[in-house]
Design a protein around this motif. Structure first.
Motif, mmCIF file in Angstrom:
data_model
loop_
_atom_site.group_PDB
_atom_site.id
_atom_site.type_symbol
_atom_site.label_atom_id
_atom_site.label_comp_id
_atom_site.label_asym_id
_atom_site.label_seq_id
_atom_site.Cartn_x
_atom_site.Cartn_y
_atom_site.Cartn_z
ATOM 1 N N ALA A 151 37.421 37.407 41.323
ATOM 2 C CA ALA A 151 37.838 38.050 42.418
ATOM 3 C C ALA A 151 37.883 39.410 42.412
ATOM 4 C CB ALA A 151 38.741 37.467 43.454
ATOM 5 N N HIS A 155 43.951 39.401 50.649
ATOM 6 C CA HIS A 155 44.223 38.763 49.347
ATOM 7 C C HIS A 155 45.224 39.334 48.650
ATOM 8 C CE1 HIS A 155 40.260 36.229 49.627
ATOM 9 N NE2 HIS A 155 39.829 37.559 50.146
ATOM 10 N N MET A 204 36.746 48.719 54.045
ATOM 11 C CA MET A 204 36.725 47.514 53.395
ATOM 12 C C MET A 204 37.591 47.260 52.300
ATOM 13 S SD MET A 204 34.495 44.967 54.475
ATOM 14 C CE MET A 204 34.159 44.168 52.832
ATOM 15 N N VAL A 262 33.775 46.379 45.980
ATOM 16 C CA VAL A 262 34.169 46.778 47.303
ATOM 17 C C VAL A 262 34.743 48.261 47.454
ATOM 18 C CG1 VAL A 262 35.574 46.309 49.347
ATOM 19 C CG2 VAL A 262 34.360 44.427 48.130
ATOM 20 N N GLU A 263 35.574 48.607 46.601
ATOM 21 C CA GLU A 263 36.118 49.948 46.495
ATOM 22 C C GLU A 263 35.031 51.090 46.035
ATOM 23 O OE1 GLU A 263 40.912 48.973 46.294
ATOM 24 O OE2 GLU A 263 39.836 49.057 44.515
ATOM 25 N N PHE A 293 40.171 43.985 52.101
ATOM 26 C CA PHE A 293 40.160 43.218 51.047
ATOM 27 C C PHE A 293 41.634 42.772 50.650
ATOM 28 C CE2 PHE A 293 37.220 41.034 47.976
ATOM 29 C CZ PHE A 293 38.110 40.597 47.238
ATOM 30 N N ARG A 294 42.400 44.100 50.194
ATOM 31 C CA ARG A 294 43.574 43.968 49.361
ATOM 32 C C ARG A 294 44.652 43.199 50.609
ATOM 33 N NH1 ARG A 294 45.223 46.371 45.106
ATOM 34 N NH2 ARG A 294 43.312 47.684 44.138
ATOM 35 N N LEU A 308 36.547 42.861 44.235
ATOM 36 C CA LEU A 308 37.479 44.060 44.578
ATOM 37 C C LEU A 308 36.903 45.433 44.164
ATOM 38 C CD1 LEU A 308 39.849 45.092 46.386
ATOM 39 C CD2 LEU A 308 41.607 44.738 44.383
#
Length: 205
Positions: free
Chosen positions: A116, A183, A175, A123-124, A179-180, A120
């Motif tokens: 995952a 999770h 995003m 996404v970043e 996300f951070r 991340l």
């Protein structure tokens, strides 16, 4: 010394041939050398004239020969053009945006992240990626307005696409934090593991 002696004898007994024999010898040597040099120069000039005459004759002969006779021809027939034929209505472009977009779509379908944290990172990186795509439309808008033979409405259309994509960039920028936040504990185990990464693996299910 010998010249002085013979000169004295020649004057004493009126024998001209004995007076200054060295001078006469020198004059004779100079005259002989001059004659020899003149002969060599004349021979060189004659050789040069003969070479020039031969060159002129060869040039004249070349001029009378047909040009086609001197052209080398290939053994096989050479095609008139090496460019592939393009059928009427078919357009070949050096910038095929749809192919690049299709490759990105295929990459997304085949994407198989190891964990995952890799997701991340992806996404970043989305804001920068979408900004690059948006910049494509911005460049096309600018060049359509200043370089391409297009109406202003076309440039405005590219500008509208650019604006829409920049709106997507704004969403993508949210995003990463989302996300951070969703999770947070999972990410903490990777970024700040308790007692090291191996110890943190004890919580893996």
């Amino acid at each position: 010394m010998l010249g002085c002696l013979t000169t004295w004898i020649g004057r004493k007994f009126d024998i001209p041939s004995l007076i200054h024999p060295g001078r006469r010898l020198y004059r004779r040597m100079v005259q002989t050398a001059g004659d020899q040099r003149a002969a060599r120069d004349e021979a060189a000039r004659q050789t040069l004239r003969e070479q020039e005459a031969a060159a002129d004759a060869e040039a004249a002969q070349d001029g009378t020969d047909g040009i086609a006779d001197g052209v080398e021809r290939p053994a096989a027939k050479v095609p008139a053009s090496t460019n592939p034929e393009v059928s009427e209505g078919e357009h070949v472009s050096g910038f095929q945006f749809e192919e690049v977009a299709s490759e990105m779509e295929q990459a997304a379908n085949q994407y198989d992240p190891e964990n995952a944290m890799e997701i991340l990172a992806m996404v970043e990186g989305l804001p920068a990626a979408l900004t690059s795509v948006a910049n494509v439309m911005k460049i096309l808008a600018e060049r359509s307005d200043s370089e391409f033979p297009l109406e202003k409405e076309v440039a405005d259309g590219f500008n509208d696409i650019f604006g829409a994509l920049m709106s997507a960039v704004a969403v993508a920028e949210d995003m990463g934090p989302l996300f951070r936040q969703a999770h947070e504990q999972d990410i903490a185990r990777h970024e700040d593991p308790r007692n090291g990464t191996e110890a943190e693996k004890g919580w893996n299910v």
